[in-house]
Design a protein around this motif. Sequence first.
Motif, PDB file in Angstrom:
ATOM      1  N   GLU A 169       0.783  -1.220   0.000  1.00  0.00           N
ATOM      2  CA  GLU A 169       0.000   0.000   0.000  1.00  0.00           C
ATOM      3  C   GLU A 169       0.825   1.285   0.000  1.00  0.00           C
ATOM      4  N   THR A 170       2.077   1.234   0.431  1.00  0.00           N
ATOM      5  CA  THR A 170       2.902   2.433   0.352  1.00  0.00           C
ATOM      6  C   THR A 170       3.628   2.552  -0.977  1.00  0.00           C
ATOM      7  N   GLN A 171       3.481   1.552  -1.860  1.00  0.00           N
ATOM      8  CA  GLN A 171       4.221   1.541  -3.126  1.00  0.00           C
ATOM      9  C   GLN A 171       3.443   2.156  -4.281  1.00  0.00           C
ATOM     10  N   THR A 172       2.125   2.212  -4.195  1.00  0.00           N
ATOM     11  CA  THR A 172       1.298   2.472  -5.366  1.00  0.00           C
ATOM     12  C   THR A 172       1.550   3.798  -6.080  1.00  0.00           C
ATOM     13  N   PRO A 173       1.906   4.909  -5.419  1.00  0.00           N
ATOM     14  CA  PRO A 173       2.094   6.137  -6.200  1.00  0.00           C
ATOM     15  C   PRO A 173       3.265   6.093  -7.164  1.00  0.00           C
ATOM     16  N   GLU A 174       4.151   5.102  -7.045  1.00  0.00           N
ATOM     17  CA  GLU A 174       5.356   5.076  -7.860  1.00  0.00           C
ATOM     18  C   GLU A 174       5.252   4.146  -9.066  1.00  0.00           C
ATOM     19  N   VAL A 175       4.161   3.376  -9.204  1.00  0.00           N
ATOM     20  CA  VAL A 175       4.104   2.404 -10.281  1.00  0.00           C
ATOM     21  C   VAL A 175       3.669   3.053 -11.578  1.00  0.00           C
ATOM     22  N   PHE A 176       3.985   2.377 -12.697  1.00  0.00           N
ATOM     23  CA  PHE A 176       3.618   2.824 -14.036  1.00  0.00           C
ATOM     24  C   PHE A 176       4.089   4.257 -14.287  1.00  0.00           C
ATOM     25  N   SER A 177       5.330   4.557 -13.912  1.00  0.00           N
ATOM     26  CA  SER A 177       5.845   5.889 -14.182  1.00  0.00           C
ATOM     27  C   SER A 177       5.968   6.078 -15.686  1.00  0.00           C
ATOM     28  N   PHE A 178       5.863   7.321 -16.119  1.00  0.00           N
ATOM     29  CA  PHE A 178       5.885   7.606 -17.552  1.00  0.00           C
ATOM     30  C   PHE A 178       6.624   8.918 -17.756  1.00  0.00           C
ATOM     31  N   ASP A 179       7.914   8.823 -18.079  1.00  0.00           N
ATOM     32  CA  ASP A 179       8.700  10.023 -18.255  1.00  0.00           C
ATOM     33  C   ASP A 179       9.876   9.683 -19.156  1.00  0.00           C
ATOM     34  N   GLY A 180      10.836  10.587 -19.230  1.00  0.00           N
ATOM     35  CA  GLY A 180      12.031  10.326 -19.999  1.00  0.00           C
ATOM     36  C   GLY A 180      11.753  10.109 -21.471  1.00  0.00           C
ATOM     37  N   ALA A 181      12.402   9.107 -22.052  1.00  0.00           N
ATOM     38  CA  ALA A 181      12.318   8.861 -23.487  1.00  0.00           C
ATOM     39  C   ALA A 181      10.898   8.545 -23.936  1.00  0.00           C
ATOM     40  N   ALA A 182      10.168   7.765 -23.138  1.00  0.00           N
ATOM     41  CA  ALA A 182       8.798   7.415 -23.526  1.00  0.00           C
ATOM     42  C   ALA A 182       7.919   8.653 -23.593  1.00  0.00           C
ATOM     43  N   CYS A 183       8.049   9.533 -22.606  1.00  0.00           N
ATOM     44  CA  CYS A 183       7.285  10.779 -22.590  1.00  0.00           C
ATOM     45  C   CYS A 183       7.641  11.633 -23.802  1.00  0.00           C
ATOM     46  N   ASP A 184       8.954  11.785 -24.076  1.00  0.00           N
ATOM     47  CA  ASP A 184       9.398  12.590 -25.211  1.00  0.00           C
ATOM     48  C   ASP A 184       8.904  12.018 -26.525  1.00  0.00           C
ATOM     49  N   ALA A 185       8.853  10.688 -26.647  1.00  0.00           N
ATOM     50  CA  ALA A 185       8.409  10.056 -27.888  1.00  0.00           C
ATOM     51  C   ALA A 185       6.950  10.370 -28.177  1.00  0.00           C
ATOM     52  N   VAL A 186       6.112  10.329 -27.139  1.00  0.00           N
ATOM     53  CA  VAL A 186       4.692  10.654 -27.329  1.00  0.00           C
ATOM     54  C   VAL A 186       4.543  12.103 -27.762  1.00  0.00           C
TER      55      VAL A 186
END
Length: 232
Positions: A200-217
């Motif tokens: 329950e303390t881990q959930t805000p960090e999952v499925f991050s979307f940044d860096g190269a993937a963010c720039d590609a979109v």
Amino acid sequence: MSTNTLPGTLPADPDLVAQARAGSAAAFELIMRRHNRLLYRTARGIVNGEAQAQDVVQETYLRAFTRLDSFRNEAALGTWLARIAINVALDTVRREGRLVSLDDETQPRTDAPTEPVMPMTLPHGEAADAAAERGQMRGLLQEVIAQLPPLYRSVFVLRAVEEMSVEDTALCLNVSAEVVKTRYLRARALLRDALGARIETQTPEVFSFDGAACDAVVAHVLSTLKQQGLAR
């Protein structure tokens, strides 16, 4: 930029929408960078793969940006975009021949327990070995969340991972608030069965979307908008 925007501050979503309607590539880009993670996580609540979720994010922006005139500020821009992302994701899985329904097909129990608040704060001064353990736990949690049925995964990702309100989650999924609460409790129970309360303390960090993937979109959508004459 709106005259209501203070110097040194980023424009609010309504200001960005107005600028995007006028063809501002900078406004399109800021909208995407502001909402990329929300839309990626929304997509991952329904589709199974990272690449597929990224495709959903791109298609969501293209659908949204070509009909910005339909956005009336009746809901937050992020909520409006998330609803489009859900429809795009559902179209994607249906094209694969899979039937996924997020409809309010059942009446929730009127005596459903109150939805608990999940502790989202992270510990300070964490040791290196503890941080490594958390990273391993986060990876395991992502795997288990991905195995939830979309009916529950979509609610869990919006409520626990993205920390969206019950009301906004209900609006995105076109179900009642009580259904959101009931499905969220069921999703939590399924995850606890697999991982225990440590998740329950881990959930805000999952499925991050940044860096190269963010720039590609961002690059893909801006390129398409410019080709269509919608951005300059």
